[in-house]
Motif scaffolding. Structure first.
Motif, PDB file in Angstrom:
ATOM      1  N   ALA A 152       0.828  -1.204   0.000  1.00 48.40           N
ATOM      2  CA  ALA A 152       0.000   0.000   0.000  1.00 48.40           C
ATOM      3  C   ALA A 152       0.863   1.253   0.000  1.00 48.40           C
ATOM      4  O   ALA A 152       0.586   2.213  -0.739  1.00 48.40           O
ATOM      5  CB  ALA A 152      -0.933   0.000   1.213  1.00 48.40           C
ATOM      6  N   ALA A 153       1.909   1.272   0.815  1.00 46.14           N
ATOM      7  CA  ALA A 153       2.784   2.439   0.886  1.00 46.14           C
ATOM      8  C   ALA A 153       3.494   2.672  -0.437  1.00 46.14           C
ATOM      9  O   ALA A 153       3.615   3.812  -0.913  1.00 46.14           O
ATOM     10  CB  ALA A 153       3.804   2.254   2.013  1.00 46.14           C
ATOM     11  N   ALA A 165       0.673   2.357 -10.826  1.00 41.99           N
ATOM     12  CA  ALA A 165       1.201   1.133 -10.223  1.00 41.99           C
ATOM     13  C   ALA A 165       0.466  -0.072 -10.779  1.00 41.99           C
ATOM     14  O   ALA A 165      -0.715  -0.001 -11.097  1.00 41.99           O
ATOM     15  CB  ALA A 165       1.045   1.180  -8.704  1.00 41.99           C
ATOM     16  N   VAL A 166       1.195  -1.183 -10.899  1.00 48.67           N
ATOM     17  CA  VAL A 166       0.607  -2.455 -11.322  1.00 48.67           C
ATOM     18  C   VAL A 166       1.086  -3.518 -10.337  1.00 48.67           C
ATOM     19  O   VAL A 166       2.205  -4.037 -10.453  1.00 48.67           O
ATOM     20  CB  VAL A 166       1.003  -2.827 -12.766  1.00 48.67           C
ATOM     21  CG1 VAL A 166       0.356  -4.147 -13.171  1.00 48.67           C
ATOM     22  CG2 VAL A 166       0.610  -1.723 -13.740  1.00 48.67           C
ATOM     23  N   ALA A 167       0.276  -3.820  -9.332  1.00 44.58           N
ATOM     24  CA  ALA A 167       0.653  -4.799  -8.308  1.00 44.58           C
ATOM     25  C   ALA A 167       0.691  -6.199  -8.924  1.00 44.58           C
ATOM     26  O   ALA A 167      -0.181  -6.569  -9.707  1.00 44.58           O
ATOM     27  CB  ALA A 167      -0.344  -4.752  -7.154  1.00 44.58           C
ATOM     28  N   LYS A 168       1.684  -6.991  -8.548  1.00 46.56           N
ATOM     29  CA  LYS A 168       1.872  -8.301  -9.173  1.00 46.56           C
ATOM     30  C   LYS A 168       2.372  -9.310  -8.142  1.00 46.56           C
ATOM     31  O   LYS A 168       2.900  -8.914  -7.103  1.00 46.56           O
ATOM     32  CB  LYS A 168       2.845  -8.187 -10.348  1.00 46.56           C
ATOM     33  CG  LYS A 168       4.256  -7.696  -9.976  1.00 46.56           C
ATOM     34  CD  LYS A 168       5.098  -7.435 -11.209  1.00 46.56           C
ATOM     35  CE  LYS A 168       6.508  -7.022 -10.833  1.00 46.56           C
ATOM     36  NZ  LYS A 168       7.313  -6.647 -12.000  1.00 46.56           N
ATOM     37  N   GLU A 198      -2.161 -15.125   0.523  1.00 51.97           N
ATOM     38  CA  GLU A 198      -1.795 -14.618  -0.807  1.00 51.97           C
ATOM     39  C   GLU A 198      -2.578 -13.370  -1.208  1.00 51.97           C
ATOM     40  O   GLU A 198      -2.014 -12.432  -1.789  1.00 51.97           O
ATOM     41  CB  GLU A 198      -2.004 -15.708  -1.866  1.00 51.97           C
ATOM     42  CG  GLU A 198      -0.780 -16.576  -2.117  1.00 51.97           C
ATOM     43  CD  GLU A 198      -0.463 -17.503  -0.967  1.00 51.97           C
ATOM     44  OE1 GLU A 198       0.710 -17.895  -0.821  1.00 51.97           O
ATOM     45  OE2 GLU A 198      -1.380 -17.829  -0.196  1.00 51.97           O
ATOM     46  N   LEU A 199      -3.863 -13.349  -0.934  1.00 53.79           N
ATOM     47  CA  LEU A 199      -4.693 -12.249  -1.426  1.00 53.79           C
ATOM     48  C   LEU A 199      -4.603 -10.991  -0.579  1.00 53.79           C
ATOM     49  O   LEU A 199      -5.013  -9.915  -1.021  1.00 53.79           O
ATOM     50  CB  LEU A 199      -6.154 -12.694  -1.519  1.00 53.79           C
ATOM     51  CG  LEU A 199      -6.476 -13.843  -2.470  1.00 53.79           C
ATOM     52  CD1 LEU A 199      -7.979 -14.036  -2.563  1.00 53.79           C
ATOM     53  CD2 LEU A 199      -5.891 -13.596  -3.865  1.00 53.79           C
ATOM     54  N   VAL A 200      -4.056 -11.097   0.634  1.00 58.12           N
ATOM     55  CA  VAL A 200      -4.050  -9.953   1.556  1.00 58.12           C
ATOM     56  C   VAL A 200      -3.313  -8.741   0.981  1.00 58.12           C
ATOM     57  O   VAL A 200      -3.845  -7.620   1.002  1.00 58.12           O
ATOM     58  CB  VAL A 200      -3.477 -10.374   2.920  1.00 58.12           C
ATOM     59  CG1 VAL A 200      -3.262  -9.165   3.830  1.00 58.12           C
ATOM     60  CG2 VAL A 200      -4.417 -11.368   3.596  1.00 58.12           C
ATOM     61  N   PRO A 201      -2.096  -8.874   0.450  1.00 64.00           N
ATOM     62  CA  PRO A 201      -1.430  -7.689  -0.112  1.00 64.00           C
ATOM     63  C   PRO A 201      -2.140  -7.129  -1.344  1.00 64.00           C
ATOM     64  O   PRO A 201      -2.109  -5.912  -1.580  1.00 64.00           O
ATOM     65  CB  PRO A 201      -0.029  -8.208  -0.473  1.00 64.00           C
ATOM     66  CG  PRO A 201       0.168  -9.414   0.378  1.00 64.00           C
ATOM     67  CD  PRO A 201      -1.188 -10.040   0.459  1.00 64.00           C
ATOM     68  N   PHE A 202      -2.774  -7.990  -2.126  1.00 67.27           N
ATOM     69  CA  PHE A 202      -3.508  -7.489  -3.294  1.00 67.27           C
ATOM     70  C   PHE A 202      -4.738  -6.705  -2.861  1.00 67.27           C
ATOM     71  O   PHE A 202      -5.070  -5.674  -3.457  1.00 67.27           O
ATOM     72  CB  PHE A 202      -3.892  -8.649  -4.214  1.00 67.27           C
ATOM     73  CG  PHE A 202      -2.719  -9.260  -4.923  1.00 67.27           C
ATOM     74  CD1 PHE A 202      -2.182  -8.656  -6.047  1.00 67.27           C
ATOM     75  CD2 PHE A 202      -2.123 -10.413  -4.430  1.00 67.27           C
ATOM     76  CE1 PHE A 202      -1.072  -9.201  -6.691  1.00 67.27           C
ATOM     77  CE2 PHE A 202      -1.013 -10.964  -5.065  1.00 67.27           C
ATOM     78  CZ  PHE A 202      -0.494 -10.351  -6.195  1.00 67.27           C
ATOM     79  N   VAL A 206      -5.450  -2.807  -3.858  1.00 66.20           N
ATOM     80  CA  VAL A 206      -6.728  -2.319  -4.392  1.00 66.20           C
ATOM     81  C   VAL A 206      -7.257  -1.185  -3.528  1.00 66.20           C
ATOM     82  O   VAL A 206      -7.708  -0.146  -4.029  1.00 66.20           O
ATOM     83  CB  VAL A 206      -7.750  -3.477  -4.480  1.00 66.20           C
ATOM     84  CG1 VAL A 206      -9.138  -2.934  -4.827  1.00 66.20           C
ATOM     85  CG2 VAL A 206      -7.304  -4.501  -5.521  1.00 66.20           C
ATOM     86  N   ALA A 207      -7.176  -1.350  -2.209  1.00 66.85           N
ATOM     87  CA  ALA A 207      -7.648  -0.302  -1.297  1.00 66.85           C
ATOM     88  C   ALA A 207      -6.827   0.971  -1.448  1.00 66.85           C
ATOM     89  O   ALA A 207      -7.352   2.080  -1.254  1.00 66.85           O
ATOM     90  CB  ALA A 207      -7.593  -0.806   0.141  1.00 66.85           C
ATOM     91  N   ALA A 208      -5.551   0.830  -1.792  1.00 69.73           N
ATOM     92  CA  ALA A 208      -4.682   1.992  -1.976  1.00 69.73           C
ATOM     93  C   ALA A 208      -4.885   2.663  -3.330  1.00 69.73           C
ATOM     94  O   ALA A 208      -4.290   3.705  -3.594  1.00 69.73           O
ATOM     95  CB  ALA A 208      -3.221   1.586  -1.811  1.00 69.73           C
TER      96      ALA A 208
END
Length: 496
Positions: A152-153, A165-168, A198-202, A206-208
């Motif tokens: 998120a940061a 950003a493109v989180a991967k 696994e899904l927690v950082p994604f 999304v929230a960020a």
């Protein structure tokens, strides 16, 4: 038909060979190509890169220029001299979200100065498997909560600077022991663990407000036992329905074995679009003929009813919204004239790393004229073989300043290790390797050196497996220029 072909092109993100925009790619951009992905082979200097991105934008004003600039080991801007930015693993070890956001903002400032629109980062994988050959120090850590807050940061810092950003790599590449560049990895987790780890950082990304999420070419049998995530509608529905992501879904490169082995890139493109991917990263060395083949294959899939025309048009629209989103970020990040000089300074590089983010087994005494022994190993494909790493000749200036008389050698075999030991019986030794406990040669070489020279300082530049065999003295959480320069300073001054 011309309009449909344009919509198909809008979903494609090829790479190319060379430092200048080739005519065929300029023509594709004029015909509606959605994006271009740059790699180290496309970057030689800041001026050359700015000219290249300007040419891309001139040929396709709404097209997005994307790049992998994660910091640490994975860098395109600094592949010739090493990234001055820390790896995600270093930032996770330091665990100060303010530092992570500032680092991402600095990376963003450099990308804005270079004319880049999308950064294929941050890595949101929870590196729960220490034997992972492709994620490792690219991950913020093995704890889902820690990774989530730093993802998120990083997203806030990068997008605050004006870069998308493109989180991967969704739904999480951390619990694998196979590189999806070479084969199809499988993560054997149930739906509950997938959701809680696994899904927690994604979810955090999304929230960020991340503009994009990149898929992975991994098999998740608990969700879809047949198709890798990039090609799997059930997996991608997790992102849309469970996480509520409404932005652009971007594929990892379709030339990777995990996506296209046995089916080819054109068919992988059709399956990815049908599953819900919006922007297809094609690869690194694409050609006009290859792109034409993909467009034709997608068109035929629409004609035969295997792929919905509406799905393709929806994907193209999401890419257009992504482009508009990046433009909005850039507008909000614009600074008044009196601050431009400061922005320019920020784009030149971040402040140096601190040893606070390193792991030390015991206090380090200052060294005099050491021999740096770099134990060679196959490079992580994501980092690239042409990216410099560790302490070597490219850091001669830093060595001359802080450790005058230091020598750098590389050993790729046990015979070469023995030769180094014989040649330097009385000099201090600093032994560097990436993933020492995971790679057989590295473990054997490090053990040999420690048996013969217990005083040698053993440095883990890769994912730290602590306690490990052989015992590591320092873990830097990365092999980039920033970490290596910090290591030099630490060894010259000593620490706690």
């Amino acid at each position: 038909m011309t309009e449909l072909r344009r919509a198909i092109r809008a979903t494609l993100m090829p790479g190319f060979v060379g430092l200048d925009l080739p005519d065929w790619l300029a023509a594709e951009l004029a015909a509606g190509l959605g994006s271009v992905c740059l790699f180290g082979m496309n970057v030689s200097s800041p001026g050359q890169l700015r000219a290249l991105t300007a040419a891309i934008h001139a040929a396709g004003p709404s097209a997005l220029v994307a790049i992998d600039e994660e910091g640490g080991d994975v860098t395109r801007l600094h592949h010739r001299d090493g990234s001055p930015h820390p790896s995600a693993a270093y930032l996770g070890s330091l665990d100060d979200v303010r530092v992570t956001e500032a680092v991402a903002a600095d990376i963003g400032a450099q990308l804005v100065a270079a004319g880049v629109d999308l950064n294929l980062a941050p890595v949101a994988d929870v590196n729960s498997n220490p034997l992972n050959p492709v994620i490792g120090v690219r991950s913020f850590g093995a704890d889902a909560g820690l990774a989530a807050r730093h993802v998120a940061a990083y997203t806030r810092g990068l997008q605050g600077a004006g870069v998308g950003a493109v989180a991967k790599h969704f739904p999480g590449h951390g619990d694998t022991a196979t590189d999806s560049h070479r084969a199809l990895p499988t993560i054997t987790v149930d739906a509950g663990l997938l959701a809680s780890r696994e899904l927690v950082p994604f979810r955090s990304a999304v929230a960020a407000g991340t503009l994009g999420v990149m898929t992975s070419h991994i098999l998740v049998p608990a969700i879809d036992p047949e198709l890798p995530a990039t090609l799997s509608a059930p997996v991608l529905r997790l992102l849309r329905d469970d996480l509520g992501f409404t932005g652009a879904i971007v594929s990892d490169a379709l030339d990777m074995a995990g996506a296209s082995k046995g089916r080819g890139i054109p068919e992988a493109a059709v399956l990815a679009l049908a599953a819900g991917v919006d922007l297809l990263c094609i690869g690194t060395e694409n050609t006009a003929g290859q792109l034409a083949g993909i467009v034709d294959h997608v068109l035929e899939a629409i004609r035969s009813g295997r792929l919905s025309e509406d799905r393709v048009r929806d994907a193209a629209e999401r890419v257009a919204v992504l482009s508009a989103g990046v433009a909005a970020l850039r507008h909000r990040a614009a600074v008044p004239g009196e601050l431009r000089e400061e922005r320019s300074k920020r784009a030149e590089g971040p402040p140096p790393l601190s040893p606070e983010g390193f792991w030390l087994r015991a206090p380090i005494a200052p060294l005099t004229a050491p021999v740096f022994v770099r134990l060679d190993s196959v490079a992580n494909i994501a980092a690239g073989e042409d990216t410099v790493w560790g302490v070597g000749g490219h850091l001669s200036g830093e060595l001359d300043t802080h450790l005058p008389g230091a020598t750098c050698v590389t050993a790729a075999t046990l015979a070469e290790v023995n030769a180094v030991l014989a040649a330097h019986p009385d000099r201090p030794l600093v032994v560097q390797g990436r993933d020492l406990a995971r790679v057989d040669f590295l473990a054997r070489a490090a053990t040999l050196i420690k048996d013969r020279r217990p005083d040698a300082v053993l440095v883990e530049l890769g994912w730290p497996q602590l306690p490990g065999v052989p015992p590591v003295d320092i873990a830097t959480y990365g092999a980039g220029r920033g970490a290596s320069t910090c290591l030099i300073t630490l060894l010259s001054e000593g620490a706690r």
